[in-house]
Scaffold this motif. Structure first.
Motif, mmCIF file in Angstrom:
data_model
loop_
_atom_site.group_PDB
_atom_site.id
_atom_site.type_symbol
_atom_site.label_atom_id
_atom_site.label_comp_id
_atom_site.label_asym_id
_atom_site.label_seq_id
_atom_site.Cartn_x
_atom_site.Cartn_y
_atom_site.Cartn_z
ATOM 1 N N THR A 1 0.845 -1.193 0.000
ATOM 2 C CA THR A 1 0.000 0.000 0.000
ATOM 3 C C THR A 1 0.879 1.241 0.000
ATOM 4 O O THR A 1 1.866 1.309 0.739
ATOM 5 C CB THR A 1 -0.887 0.021 1.264
ATOM 6 O OG1 THR A 1 -1.643 -1.184 1.303
ATOM 7 C CG2 THR A 1 -1.806 1.227 1.281
ATOM 8 N N ILE A 2 0.508 2.210 -0.836
ATOM 9 C CA ILE A 2 1.163 3.515 -0.753
ATOM 10 C C ILE A 2 0.094 4.565 -0.466
ATOM 11 O O ILE A 2 -1.020 4.494 -0.968
ATOM 12 C CB ILE A 2 1.995 3.857 -2.007
ATOM 13 C CG1 ILE A 2 1.158 3.838 -3.274
ATOM 14 C CG2 ILE A 2 3.172 2.907 -2.137
ATOM 15 C CD1 ILE A 2 1.899 4.360 -4.490
ATOM 16 N N GLU A 3 0.457 5.489 0.358
ATOM 17 C CA GLU A 3 -0.439 6.552 0.803
ATOM 18 C C GLU A 3 -0.107 7.846 0.064
ATOM 19 O O GLU A 3 0.965 7.968 -0.538
ATOM 20 C CB GLU A 3 -0.273 6.774 2.313
ATOM 21 C CG GLU A 3 -0.622 5.575 3.173
ATOM 22 C CD GLU A 3 -2.116 5.319 3.306
ATOM 23 O OE1 GLU A 3 -2.910 6.228 2.974
ATOM 24 O OE2 GLU A 3 -2.476 4.219 3.743
ATOM 25 N N PRO A 4 -1.001 8.840 0.136
ATOM 26 C CA PRO A 4 -0.675 10.154 -0.433
ATOM 27 C C PRO A 4 0.653 10.649 0.139
ATOM 28 O O PRO A 4 0.951 10.442 1.309
ATOM 29 C CB PRO A 4 -1.844 11.034 0.021
ATOM 30 C CG PRO A 4 -2.981 10.081 0.218
ATOM 31 C CD PRO A 4 -2.338 8.808 0.739
ATOM 32 N N GLY A 5 1.465 11.267 -0.704
ATOM 33 C CA GLY A 5 2.748 11.795 -0.269
ATOM 34 C C GLY A 5 3.882 10.779 -0.273
ATOM 35 O O GLY A 5 5.024 11.128 0.016
ATOM 36 N N ASN A 6 3.595 9.533 -0.604
ATOM 37 C CA ASN A 6 4.623 8.504 -0.652
ATOM 38 C C ASN A 6 5.683 8.868 -1.682
ATOM 39 O O ASN A 6 5.389 9.500 -2.698
ATOM 40 C CB ASN A 6 3.975 7.155 -0.990
ATOM 41 C CG ASN A 6 4.952 6.002 -0.956
ATOM 42 O OD1 ASN A 6 5.768 5.837 -1.853
ATOM 43 N ND2 ASN A 6 4.861 5.202 0.093
ATOM 44 N N ARG A 7 6.911 8.438 -1.469
ATOM 45 C CA ARG A 7 7.998 8.760 -2.399
ATOM 46 C C ARG A 7 7.747 8.202 -3.795
ATOM 47 O O ARG A 7 8.318 8.678 -4.763
ATOM 48 C CB ARG A 7 9.338 8.314 -1.860
ATOM 49 C CG ARG A 7 9.545 6.835 -1.873
ATOM 50 C CD ARG A 7 10.854 6.461 -1.153
ATOM 51 N NE ARG A 7 11.139 5.071 -1.411
ATOM 52 C CZ ARG A 7 12.169 4.651 -2.109
ATOM 53 N NH1 ARG A 7 13.035 5.497 -2.594
ATOM 54 N NH2 ARG A 7 12.360 3.366 -2.305
ATOM 55 N N TRP A 8 6.899 7.200 -3.918
ATOM 56 C CA TRP A 8 6.490 6.676 -5.228
ATOM 57 C C TRP A 8 5.998 7.828 -6.099
ATOM 58 O O TRP A 8 6.338 7.921 -7.265
ATOM 59 C CB TRP A 8 5.394 5.635 -5.002
ATOM 60 C CG TRP A 8 4.813 4.974 -6.210
ATOM 61 C CD1 TRP A 8 3.768 5.422 -6.982
ATOM 62 C CD2 TRP A 8 5.207 3.727 -6.792
ATOM 63 N NE1 TRP A 8 3.485 4.528 -7.987
ATOM 64 C CE2 TRP A 8 4.352 3.478 -7.888
ATOM 65 C CE3 TRP A 8 6.181 2.789 -6.477
ATOM 66 C CZ2 TRP A 8 4.450 2.328 -8.671
ATOM 67 C CZ3 TRP A 8 6.275 1.655 -7.253
ATOM 68 C CH2 TRP A 8 5.421 1.434 -8.336
ATOM 69 N N TRP A 9 5.174 8.701 -5.498
ATOM 70 C CA TRP A 9 4.600 9.826 -6.242
ATOM 71 C C TRP A 9 5.593 10.969 -6.400
ATOM 72 O O TRP A 9 5.594 11.646 -7.428
ATOM 73 C CB TRP A 9 3.334 10.335 -5.556
ATOM 74 C CG TRP A 9 2.280 9.282 -5.401
ATOM 75 C CD1 TRP A 9 1.680 8.894 -4.230
ATOM 76 C CD2 TRP A 9 1.678 8.493 -6.427
ATOM 77 N NE1 TRP A 9 0.768 7.904 -4.481
ATOM 78 C CE2 TRP A 9 0.735 7.641 -5.823
ATOM 79 C CE3 TRP A 9 1.848 8.403 -7.806
ATOM 80 C CZ2 TRP A 9 -0.034 6.723 -6.533
ATOM 81 C CZ3 TRP A 9 1.079 7.488 -8.531
ATOM 82 C CH2 TRP A 9 0.161 6.669 -7.892
ATOM 83 N N SER A 10 6.427 11.201 -5.406
ATOM 84 C CA SER A 10 7.339 12.345 -5.465
ATOM 85 C C SER A 10 8.424 12.170 -6.528
ATOM 86 O O SER A 10 9.028 13.149 -6.948
ATOM 87 C CB SER A 10 7.974 12.598 -4.099
ATOM 88 O OG SER A 10 8.776 11.507 -3.701
#
Length: 185
Positions: free
Chosen positions: A75-84
């Motif tokens: 699970t990845i949440e908002p703000g996770n480094r995946w998105w950054s």
């Protein structure tokens, strides 16, 4: 071998399957292991990091007791480094709540093209509560065939990730909804 001969098992504790996943990775990525981003030690480090993250789960395909494919996600949440790491922001539907990030999918050479990867993928999503799934792919993998496969599974491009190191390729980030039949009540 038919896809029906494949047995799928789900795991939520990395310690139960770490060596199996490393062995499968070595087989699946054998022709790439000489590249820095694909080295076995690099994969093992990523696997350990991912296995410690929330919502980690793996599905392994077995044929007569032999592991022939795998996928794992968390699970990845908002703000996770995946998105950054994305060059531009993805659509808000992916970043406004938790999503499942599929970190790895692989099938041994002798079982590719037989629907095993899709069975593993679908089984992995079936157990998830997140409404959206995301994954990253090297657009050059398989001469573009891997990305085309994900597109056939309903994924669309939602962005591009900057490589973490000079040795890593730029990745295409893809996303799709998790079909309602897969969502937990």
């Amino acid at each position: 071998m038919t896809v029906e001969a494949i047995t799928l098992r789900s795991f939520t504790d990395l310690s139960d399957v770490r060596e199996t996943l490393i062995g499968l990775y070595a087989d699946v990525r054998a022709e790439l292991l000489h590249l820095p981003n694909y080295k076995l030690t690099t994969f093992a480090e990523r696997l350990d990091r991912h296995g410690a993250e929330p919502g980690w789960e793996s599905v392994i395909a077995y044929e007569y007791g032999e592991a022939v494919g795998y996928a794992y996600a968390n699970t990845i949440e908002p703000g996770n480094r995946w998105w950054s790491r994305l060059i531009s922001p993805p659509p808000n539907i992916y970043t406004s709540g938790p999503v499942v990030a599929i970190k790895e999918i692989g099938v041994v050479q002798k079982r590719r093209g037989q629907g095993v990867a899709q069975r593993i993928h679908d089984d992995l999503l079936e157990s998830r509560a997140e409404p959206y799934a995301t994954l990253c792919v090297n657009g050059a993998a398989g001469g573009g065939k891997v990305q085309a496969l994900y597109e056939r599974w309903g994924y669309v491009t939602i962005g591009h990730q900057e490589p973490l190191s000079p040795d890593a390729p730029q990745l295409t980030c893809m996303g799709r909804s998790v079909p309602q039949r897969f969502l937990k009540p």
